[in-house]
Design an enzyme around this catalytic site. Structure first.
Site, mmCIF file in Angstrom:
data_model
loop_
_atom_site.group_PDB
_atom_site.id
_atom_site.type_symbol
_atom_site.label_atom_id
_atom_site.label_comp_id
_atom_site.label_asym_id
_atom_site.label_seq_id
_atom_site.Cartn_x
_atom_site.Cartn_y
_atom_site.Cartn_z
ATOM 1 N N HIS A 133 -6.098 2.055 -3.815
ATOM 2 C CA HIS A 133 -6.162 2.160 -2.351
ATOM 3 C C HIS A 133 -7.126 3.278 -1.952
ATOM 4 O O HIS A 133 -7.057 3.829 -0.858
ATOM 5 C CB HIS A 133 -4.766 2.420 -1.782
ATOM 6 C CG HIS A 133 -4.650 2.168 -0.299
ATOM 7 N ND1 HIS A 133 -5.307 1.139 0.335
ATOM 8 C CD2 HIS A 133 -3.956 2.822 0.678
ATOM 9 C CE1 HIS A 133 -5.013 1.156 1.628
ATOM 10 N NE2 HIS A 133 -4.207 2.170 1.863
ATOM 11 N N ASP A 152 0.857 -1.183 0.000
ATOM 12 C CA ASP A 152 0.000 0.000 0.000
ATOM 13 C C ASP A 152 0.897 1.238 0.000
ATOM 14 O O ASP A 152 1.901 1.270 0.720
ATOM 15 C CB ASP A 152 -0.880 0.040 1.242
ATOM 16 C CG ASP A 152 -1.881 -1.099 1.296
ATOM 17 O OD1 ASP A 152 -1.947 -1.886 0.332
ATOM 18 O OD2 ASP A 152 -2.594 -1.201 2.317
ATOM 19 N N HIS A 156 -7.421 8.838 2.641
ATOM 20 C CA HIS A 156 -7.136 7.686 3.507
ATOM 21 C C HIS A 156 -8.059 7.734 4.727
ATOM 22 O O HIS A 156 -7.629 7.991 5.855
ATOM 23 C CB HIS A 156 -5.660 7.679 3.927
ATOM 24 C CG HIS A 156 -5.167 6.310 4.312
ATOM 25 N ND1 HIS A 156 -5.341 5.797 5.563
ATOM 26 C CD2 HIS A 156 -4.552 5.355 3.582
ATOM 27 C CE1 HIS A 156 -4.825 4.583 5.614
ATOM 28 N NE2 HIS A 156 -4.338 4.284 4.415
ATOM 29 N N HIS A 209 3.857 -2.232 3.223
ATOM 30 C CA HIS A 209 3.661 -0.827 2.854
ATOM 31 C C HIS A 209 4.942 -0.260 2.244
ATOM 32 O O HIS A 209 6.042 -0.661 2.614
ATOM 33 C CB HIS A 209 3.270 0.011 4.073
ATOM 34 C CG HIS A 209 1.960 -0.388 4.684
ATOM 35 N ND1 HIS A 209 1.828 -1.487 5.503
ATOM 36 C CD2 HIS A 209 0.719 0.165 4.584
ATOM 37 C CE1 HIS A 209 0.571 -1.593 5.895
ATOM 38 N NE2 HIS A 209 -0.127 -0.608 5.350
#
Length: 250
Positions: free
Chosen positions: A115, A64, A119, A209
């Protein structure tokens, strides 16, 4: 007489049909003929996927990215050196802010996935806002990389039935993970390595990540890759992994 003839004929046809069914059933039992529904290559999947059901030693490393420019090149350099292809879940704002890095991921042959946009957790949002968040990221990724993402990992892995429904209507499959490296906590290089190598199994999807907040991932990655190879695993993208079995939610 004619009635007797017809009855005898029907009896003969029935016996032949019974013999045929018995013969085919015997082949199935002996393993010489497989039933259509028993195909081991079926790719029917759960609406959300944590891993893939397969006996083959395949694993998908996934990354990610939402912030920064320092960690992604380090990760990409290592993957290029080891000739490993992975799946990258990219946030819309990051792709727009760092288009050269996003394009490099695609050019290096990695799978491009979404993604989301901001966020934030999507589950509290109404359906129209969920759709807007996914759409904004979709358009940014497509515009910058030239790739049309079909897989999405929602921010923080957050979802509910509402998110699943919207994503499915938009042509997306939600991807989670069954192995969490916890690299976002920066728990120590050895801890990241151990968590991955100890918990991986055939069909695993590993969460990693490549954002700048994760400062130990690129340091752990060489040993993770080497360890997986020593265990006999081949590293593939999520989409390739799904060609080897059904995705399951567990």
């Amino acid at each position: 007489m004619r009635v007797l003839y017809l009855n005898l004929r029907r009896l003969k046809e029935g016996l032949l049909l019974l013999a045929g069914v018995t013969f085919i059933g015997g082949l199935v039992i002996l393993g010489l003929l497989k039933e259509p529904c028993a195909s081991p290559t079926s790719t029917s999947s759960s609406p959300i996927i944590y891993r893939v059901r397969t006996e083959e030693k395949l694993v998908a490393l996934t990354f990610d990215i939402s912030w920064g420019t320092e960690t992604p090149p380090k990760v990409l350099d290592l993957l290029r050196k080891e000739n490993v292809k992975c799946t990258f879940f990219l946030s819309g704002p990051w792709v727009k802010k760092y288009p050269e890095l996003a394009r490099r991921i695609a050019e290096d042959g990695h799978e491009i996935a979404s993604h989301g946009h901001r966020h934030i957790n999507l589950s509290p949002l109404p359906p129209e806002e969920i759709k807007a968040e996914i759409s904004r990221a979709h358009e940014a990724i497509k515009e910058v990389t030239g790739k049309t993402p079909k897989l999405i990992r929602t921010p923080n892995g957050d979802y509910n039935a509402k998110v699943l429904k919207v994503a499915k209507e938009m042509g997306y499959t939600l991807i989670q993970w069954d192995v969490d490296s916890l690299d976002w906590k920066n728990p120590g290089v050895n801890t990241i390595i151990t968590r991955v190598l100890k918990n991986v199994r055939p069909g695993s999807i590993v969460l990693l990540h490549a954002s700048d907040t994760c400062q130990q991932t690129h340091l752990a990655l060489p040993t993770i890759i080497q360890g997986l190879k020593e265990k006999g695993y081949r590293m593939v993208t999520v989409s390739e992994l799904l060609q080897h079995g059904p995705g399951v939610a567990e």
